[in-house]
Design a protein around this motif. Structure first.
Motif, PDB file in Angstrom:
ATOM      1  N   TYR A  55       0.844  -1.194   0.000  1.00  0.00           N
ATOM      2  CA  TYR A  55       0.000   0.000   0.000  1.00  0.00           C
ATOM      3  C   TYR A  55       0.877   1.241   0.000  1.00  0.00           C
ATOM      4  N   ASP A  56       0.263   2.394  -0.261  1.00  0.00           N
ATOM      5  CA  ASP A  56       0.990   3.651  -0.362  1.00  0.00           C
ATOM      6  C   ASP A  56       1.103   4.301   1.010  1.00  0.00           C
ATOM      7  N   LEU A  57       2.288   4.270   1.582  1.00  0.00           N
ATOM      8  CA  LEU A  57       2.555   4.856   2.888  1.00  0.00           C
ATOM      9  C   LEU A  57       2.290   6.360   2.885  1.00  0.00           C
ATOM     10  N   CYS A  58       2.665   7.054   1.829  1.00  0.00           N
ATOM     11  CA  CYS A  58       2.484   8.508   1.767  1.00  0.00           C
ATOM     12  C   CYS A  58       0.995   8.877   1.818  1.00  0.00           C
ATOM     13  N   ARG A  59       0.165   8.124   1.127  1.00  0.00           N
ATOM     14  CA  ARG A  59      -1.283   8.362   1.172  1.00  0.00           C
ATOM     15  C   ARG A  59      -1.781   8.182   2.597  1.00  0.00           C
ATOM     16  N   GLN A  60      -1.337   7.118   3.246  1.00  0.00           N
ATOM     17  CA  GLN A  60      -1.787   6.841   4.606  1.00  0.00           C
ATOM     18  C   GLN A  60      -1.346   7.950   5.566  1.00  0.00           C
TER      19      GLN A  60
END
Length: 182
Positions: A55-60
């Motif tokens: 998953y996208d850590l930056c989005r989270q």
């Protein structure tokens, strides 16, 4: 006591409202305490295998930061995000959410009005690093050695705002996913 007092018939509306607000506030704190105790108990006493998925850590990180936007605006805190556009990691997104929530909550809680919070993220092919920093009150070396202990609160002036379990939960999650925290 406030619920008992509400049973009296001749309580003015303003007093009744104040009692209700106190009951609601206390109930929320009790719910948070019980929830954190149950989460920590589960993490410590059950064989939990993190459900790692890409998953996208930056989005989270952005989503968790925005959950606190109202609070940081209310305190006139400058919030700086220095992150990559996208960083796909292989981890348990829900478990890491506990980490980001607790760290951001603490940063906002301990940063004075007009302060600054920075969330920085970098990554390479092997590792992602997230740093959440603030110019809040800081802590002594003695406090720093105990911050991951269950129920420990270094700043007792904020004792009513937390239950001393957030960083214990954070540490346990980080350990379960094979990470480190300082």
């Amino acid at each position: 006591n406030y619920a008992e007092a509400l049973r009296k018939e001749n309580i003015p509306y303003e007093v009744r409202k104040e009692y209700c607000d106190t009951i609601v506030s206390a109930s929320k704190k009790l719910t948070a305490l019980v929830t954190n105790i149950l989460k920590l108990n589960k993490l410590e006493n059950q064989e939990i295998v993190p459900a790692a998925e890409p998953y996208d850590l930056c989005r989270q990180l952005a989503e968790y930061a925005l959950q606190f936007e109202e609070l940081w605006e209310e305190k006139k805190i400058e919030f700086v995000a220095d992150m990559e556009d996208r960083a796909i990691i292989f981890a348990d997104e829900e478990m890491l959410g506990i980490v980001w929530h607790n760290l951001l909550s603490n940063a906002i809680k301990f940063t004075e009005s007009g302060g600054k919070i920075t969330i920085a993220q970098t990554s390479d092919s092997e590792m992602a690093t997230v740093t959440i920093s603030d110019n809040g009150c800081g802590m002594s070396k003695e406090v720093a050695h105990k911050i991951f202990d269950k129920f420990y609160q270094g700043d007792t002036s904020h004792a009513q705002e937390g239950n001393g379990l957030g960083l214990a939960l954070t540490l346990r999650v980080v350990e379960l996913i094979g990470g480190s925290i300082t």
